[in-house]
Write a protein that holds these residues in place. Structure first.
Motif, mmCIF file in Angstrom:
data_model
loop_
_atom_site.group_PDB
_atom_site.id
_atom_site.type_symbol
_atom_site.label_atom_id
_atom_site.label_comp_id
_atom_site.label_asym_id
_atom_site.label_seq_id
_atom_site.Cartn_x
_atom_site.Cartn_y
_atom_site.Cartn_z
ATOM 1 N N ILE A 218 10.729 -3.501 -13.046
ATOM 2 C CA ILE A 218 11.851 -4.411 -12.775
ATOM 3 C C ILE A 218 11.506 -5.819 -13.260
ATOM 4 O O ILE A 218 12.330 -6.518 -13.869
ATOM 5 C CB ILE A 218 12.194 -4.409 -11.274
ATOM 6 N N ASN A 219 10.258 -6.230 -13.009
ATOM 7 C CA ASN A 219 9.812 -7.549 -13.467
ATOM 8 C C ASN A 219 9.820 -7.657 -14.989
ATOM 9 O O ASN A 219 9.904 -8.766 -15.546
ATOM 10 C CB ASN A 219 8.410 -7.845 -12.938
ATOM 11 N N ASP B 124 2.912 -0.261 -7.250
ATOM 12 C CA ASP B 124 4.355 -0.551 -7.201
ATOM 13 C C ASP B 124 4.948 -0.530 -8.613
ATOM 14 O O ASP B 124 5.466 -1.536 -9.111
ATOM 15 C CB ASP B 124 4.614 -1.885 -6.510
ATOM 16 N N ASP C 115 7.645 0.712 -9.835
ATOM 17 C CA ASP C 115 9.055 0.353 -9.944
ATOM 18 C C ASP C 115 9.251 -1.159 -10.014
ATOM 19 O O ASP C 115 10.005 -1.672 -10.845
ATOM 20 C CB ASP C 115 9.856 0.956 -8.787
ATOM 21 N N GLN C 116 8.543 -1.895 -9.156
ATOM 22 C CA GLN C 116 8.681 -3.349 -9.148
ATOM 23 C C GLN C 116 8.108 -3.962 -10.416
ATOM 24 O O GLN C 116 8.658 -4.940 -10.950
ATOM 25 C CB GLN C 116 7.978 -3.936 -7.917
ATOM 26 N N GLN C 117 7.015 -3.397 -10.923
ATOM 27 C CA GLN C 117 6.436 -3.890 -12.172
ATOM 28 C C GLN C 117 7.433 -3.763 -13.323
ATOM 29 O O GLN C 117 7.582 -4.674 -14.146
ATOM 30 C CB GLN C 117 5.158 -3.121 -12.508
#
Length: 232
Positions: free
Chosen positions: A133-134, A127, A129-131
């Motif tokens: 974003i975080n 993931d 993209d989520q990494q």
């Protein structure tokens, strides 16, 4: 040696030619069927960078209206080659895995530089993209293709495979591993692989096939296929 390649023909034709040139027998068993998914082109209009973790993401992307000088992050050499073929100029390429790709993004693109679009298939192994974003980045994921398991295999090919089981099999993704395991079970080939070396892209991929008895299991990155021949 007898080598089994399992990617789409356009993704492994160069490797088939190279292995045959080296004197090896090569069989080809595409495990996945790749299909385009309709997507919203507007997602790309204001982005300042694009991430590609597969050549298929580029293959199914409408690129004519995209600025080819945009900063483009590619997971490996095959993806970089595809990006160059459609005109991208400002390419930063990783060493074949998402972990290295993320580090390159952190080093070469600041969150304040603007929005990133991550172009991918429906199923991803990490993931990313989520990494990001975080970590404070603005990232949109754009899905432009999907993969389905190939369920139609030529009976003649399968019979020939039973007579001459490959010395080496290359598996490139988690989804491919699932498809190959289904193929093995559907064709009752579970006990045929004890003299075969399994080459997998990552531990998550190899874990799917651990229930089958292999001679050895090796992990590799794209571009290392020929190098692995000399480790056996």
């Amino acid at each position: 040696m007898h080598i089994l390649l399992t990617r789409q023909l356009e993704d492994c034709s160069d490797l088939i030619f190279r292995f045959k040139e080296l004197g090896h027998i090569v069989s080809h068993l595409p495990l996945l069927v790749i299909e385009k998914v309709n997507y919203d082109q507007k997602k790309l209009s204001d982005c300042k960078s694009i991430i590609f973790t597969s050549a298929n993401a580029i293959k199914f992307l409408e690129t004519q209206d995209i600025d080819k000088n945009i900063k483009c992050f590619c997971v490996g050499l095959a993806t970089e080659k595809k990006a160059k073929s459609v005109g991208f100029q400002n390419i930063i390429v990783a060493e074949g895995n998402v972990r290295n790709l993320k580090e390159l993004i952190l080093q070469n693109f600041d969150p304040s530089d603007g929005e990133i679009v991550y172009v991918s298939g429906e199923i991803i192994s990490s993931d990313l993209d989520q990494q990001l974003i975080n970590d404070g980045y603005s990232v949109k994921r754009l899905i432009n293709y999907k993969t389905n398991h190939n369920k139609i295999y030529d009976d003649n090919f399968v019979e020939k495979l039973k007579v001459n089981i490959p010395n080496i099999v290359y598996i490139y993704s988690y989804n491919s591993a699932l498809s190959f395991l289904n193929f093995i079970k559907n064709e009752n080939l579970q006990s045929f692989w004890m003299e075969t070396n399994l080459m997998c892209m990552g531990e998550k991929t190899s874990s799917i096939l651990n229930e089958i008895k292999w001679k050895k299991i090796f992990l590799f990155n794209p571009g290392e296929e020929e190098f692995l021949l000399y480790k056996i």
